[in-house]
Design a protein around this motif. Structure first.
Motif, PDB file in Angstrom:
ATOM      1  N   LEU A  63       0.833  -1.215   0.000  1.00 21.59           N
ATOM      2  CA  LEU A  63       0.000   0.000   0.000  1.00 21.59           C
ATOM      3  C   LEU A  63       0.865   1.262   0.000  1.00 21.59           C
ATOM      4  CD1 LEU A  63      -2.946  -1.002   2.384  1.00 21.59           C
ATOM      5  CD2 LEU A  63      -3.048  -0.578  -0.094  1.00 21.59           C
ATOM      6  N   HIS A  64       2.022   1.187   0.678  1.00 18.46           N
ATOM      7  CA  HIS A  64       2.957   2.325   0.658  1.00 18.46           C
ATOM      8  C   HIS A  64       3.420   2.592  -0.783  1.00 18.46           C
ATOM      9  CE1 HIS A  64       6.163   5.020   2.125  1.00 18.46           C
ATOM     10  NE2 HIS A  64       6.791   4.563   1.058  1.00 18.46           N
ATOM     11  N   VAL A  65       3.779   1.518  -1.494  1.00 16.94           N
ATOM     12  CA  VAL A  65       4.219   1.664  -2.898  1.00 16.94           C
ATOM     13  C   VAL A  65       3.064   2.202  -3.747  1.00 16.94           C
ATOM     14  CG1 VAL A  65       5.095   0.463  -4.934  1.00 16.94           C
ATOM     15  CG2 VAL A  65       5.923  -0.181  -2.658  1.00 16.94           C
ATOM     16  N   HIS A  66       1.889   1.639  -3.540  1.00 17.27           N
ATOM     17  CA  HIS A  66       0.691   2.047  -4.298  1.00 17.27           C
ATOM     18  C   HIS A  66       0.431   3.550  -4.138  1.00 17.27           C
ATOM     19  CE1 HIS A  66      -3.276   1.724  -6.110  1.00 17.27           C
ATOM     20  NE2 HIS A  66      -3.829   2.232  -5.022  1.00 17.27           N
ATOM     21  N   HIS A  67       0.623   4.079  -2.943  1.00 13.55           N
ATOM     22  CA  HIS A  67       0.304   5.483  -2.666  1.00 13.55           C
ATOM     23  C   HIS A  67       1.467   6.444  -2.902  1.00 13.55           C
ATOM     24  CE1 HIS A  67      -3.156   3.765  -0.202  1.00 13.55           C
ATOM     25  NE2 HIS A  67      -3.727   4.554  -1.102  1.00 13.55           N
ATOM     26  N   HIS A  68       2.711   5.950  -2.737  1.00 15.31           N
ATOM     27  CA  HIS A  68       3.877   6.848  -2.813  1.00 15.31           C
ATOM     28  C   HIS A  68       4.755   6.611  -4.039  1.00 15.31           C
ATOM     29  CE1 HIS A  68       2.710   6.967   1.481  1.00 15.31           C
ATOM     30  NE2 HIS A  68       3.057   8.244   1.383  1.00 15.31           N
ATOM     31  N   GLY A  69       4.471   5.529  -4.782  1.00 17.31           N
ATOM     32  CA  GLY A  69       5.212   5.288  -6.030  1.00 17.31           C
ATOM     33  C   GLY A  69       6.402   4.367  -5.895  1.00 17.31           C
ATOM     34  N   VAL A  70       6.942   4.265  -4.696  1.00 20.53           N
ATOM     35  CA  VAL A  70       8.129   3.446  -4.459  1.00 20.53           C
ATOM     36  C   VAL A  70       8.178   3.057  -2.984  1.00 20.53           C
ATOM     37  CG1 VAL A  70       9.577   5.494  -4.121  1.00 20.53           C
ATOM     38  CG2 VAL A  70      10.647   3.328  -4.756  1.00 20.53           C
ATOM     39  N   GLY A  71       8.757   1.891  -2.701  1.00 24.32           N
ATOM     40  CA  GLY A  71       8.879   1.463  -1.310  1.00 24.32           C
ATOM     41  C   GLY A  71       9.958   0.408  -1.140  1.00 24.32           C
ATOM     42  N   GLU A  72      10.473   0.326   0.088  1.00 21.64           N
ATOM     43  CA  GLU A  72      11.598  -0.562   0.401  1.00 21.64           C
ATOM     44  C   GLU A  72      11.129  -1.958   0.825  1.00 21.64           C
ATOM     45  OE1 GLU A  72      14.859   1.177   2.786  1.00 21.64           O
ATOM     46  OE2 GLU A  72      14.639  -0.607   4.045  1.00 21.64           O
ATOM     47  N   CYS A  73      11.725  -2.970   0.174  1.00 15.78           N
ATOM     48  CA  CYS A  73      11.430  -4.375   0.508  1.00 15.78           C
ATOM     49  C   CYS A  73      12.431  -4.925   1.505  1.00 15.78           C
ATOM     50  CB  CYS A  73      11.512  -5.239  -0.734  1.00 15.78           C
ATOM     51  SG  CYS A  73      10.544  -4.629  -2.093  1.00 15.78           S
ATOM     52  N   GLY A  74      13.647  -4.366   1.493  1.00 16.30           N
ATOM     53  CA  GLY A  74      14.694  -4.846   2.383  1.00 16.30           C
ATOM     54  C   GLY A  74      16.029  -4.252   2.013  1.00 16.30           C
ATOM     55  N   VAL A  75      17.035  -4.498   2.850  1.00 14.37           N
ATOM     56  CA  VAL A  75      18.396  -4.005   2.628  1.00 14.37           C
ATOM     57  C   VAL A  75      19.336  -5.203   2.684  1.00 14.37           C
ATOM     58  CG1 VAL A  75      20.217  -2.474   3.473  1.00 14.37           C
ATOM     59  CG2 VAL A  75      17.809  -1.794   3.677  1.00 14.37           C
ATOM     60  N   PHE A  76      20.173  -5.347   1.638  1.00 15.83           N
ATOM     61  CA  PHE A  76      20.990  -6.545   1.472  1.00 15.83           C
ATOM     62  C   PHE A  76      22.381  -6.181   0.945  1.00 15.83           C
ATOM     63  CE2 PHE A  76      16.524  -7.356   0.438  1.00 15.83           C
ATOM     64  CZ  PHE A  76      16.199  -8.347   1.358  1.00 15.83           C
ATOM     65  N   THR A  77      23.289  -7.144   1.027  1.00 15.95           N
ATOM     66  CA  THR A  77      24.577  -6.982   0.349  1.00 15.95           C
ATOM     67  C   THR A  77      24.334  -7.028  -1.160  1.00 15.95           C
ATOM     68  OG1 THR A  77      24.913  -9.361   0.440  1.00 15.95           O
ATOM     69  CG2 THR A  77      25.896  -8.059   2.221  1.00 15.95           C
ATOM     70  N   TYR A  78      25.313  -6.613  -1.951  1.00 12.86           N
ATOM     71  CA  TYR A  78      25.157  -6.465  -3.401  1.00 12.86           C
ATOM     72  C   TYR A  78      24.622  -7.733  -4.062  1.00 12.86           C
ATOM     73  CZ  TYR A  78      26.056  -5.259  -8.233  1.00 12.86           C
ATOM     74  OH  TYR A  78      25.892  -4.994  -9.560  1.00 12.86           O
ATOM     75  N   GLU A  79      25.266  -8.859  -3.795  1.00 12.76           N
ATOM     76  CA  GLU A  79      24.888 -10.108  -4.487  1.00 12.76           C
ATOM     77  C   GLU A  79      23.496 -10.581  -4.116  1.00 12.76           C
ATOM     78  OE1 GLU A  79      27.891 -13.161  -4.123  1.00 12.76           O
ATOM     79  OE2 GLU A  79      28.549 -12.611  -6.135  1.00 12.76           O
ATOM     80  N   VAL A  80      23.137 -10.434  -2.842  1.00 11.30           N
ATOM     81  CA  VAL A  80      21.792 -10.845  -2.405  1.00 11.30           C
ATOM     82  C   VAL A  80      20.749  -9.919  -3.022  1.00 11.30           C
ATOM     83  CG1 VAL A  80      20.270 -11.155  -0.410  1.00 11.30           C
ATOM     84  CG2 VAL A  80      22.642 -11.902  -0.281  1.00 11.30           C
ATOM     85  N   ALA A  81      21.011  -8.606  -3.014  1.00  9.26           N
ATOM     86  CA  ALA A  81      20.080  -7.627  -3.590  1.00  9.26           C
ATOM     87  C   ALA A  81      19.858  -7.916  -5.071  1.00  9.26           C
ATOM     88  CB  ALA A  81      20.608  -6.212  -3.391  1.00  9.26           C
TER      89      ALA A  81
END
Ligand code: TYC
Length: 102
Positions: free
Chosen positions: A59-77
């Motif tokens: 819903l955050h993405v739906h209303h704001h256009g973008v949202g965070e799913c998580g924070v990872f190291t480069y390869e995992v991301a």
């Protein structure tokens, strides 16, 4: 950390070996076509979110256009982005997933 060379008697300051890795945010982008339920499923399946958290992020993405799913190291991301993009494409949804350096 300071280290003393036993032979030369030279003390050297070496970099601490505990280097923190660069971290990357994985983001979902809004679009007008991907069903809300599909996005919730993506967050549950690939980002280990519970139903409540997944719904809140969607819903955050739906209303704001973008949202965070998580924070990872480069390869995992990178792997998360590929998995989500492949899954969305397989289901013919235009959902976009991207990563950015924190
Ligand atoms: N905006 C979409 C809709 O109304 C839902 C949606 C949410 C799509 C999040 C993408 O990352 C997204 N069906």
């Amino acid at each position: 950390v300071r280290r003393l060379d036993e032979d030369t008697g030279v003390a050297t300051k070496t970099r601490s070996k505990t280097k923190r890795p660069n971290m990357y945010r994985v983001l979902l982008l809004n679009d007008d076509f991907t069903p809300m339920e599909f996005v919730v499923h993506v967050l549950e399946a690939f980002f280990n979110k519970g139903r409540e958290d997944a719904t809140r992020i969607m819903l955050h993405v739906h209303h704001h256009g973008v949202g965070e799913c998580g924070v990872f190291t480069y390869e995992v991301a990178e792997t998360k982005v590929s998995q989500v993009m492949n899954f969305a494409h397989q289901h013919q949804h235009p959902l976009q997933c991207v990563m950015e350096k924190k």
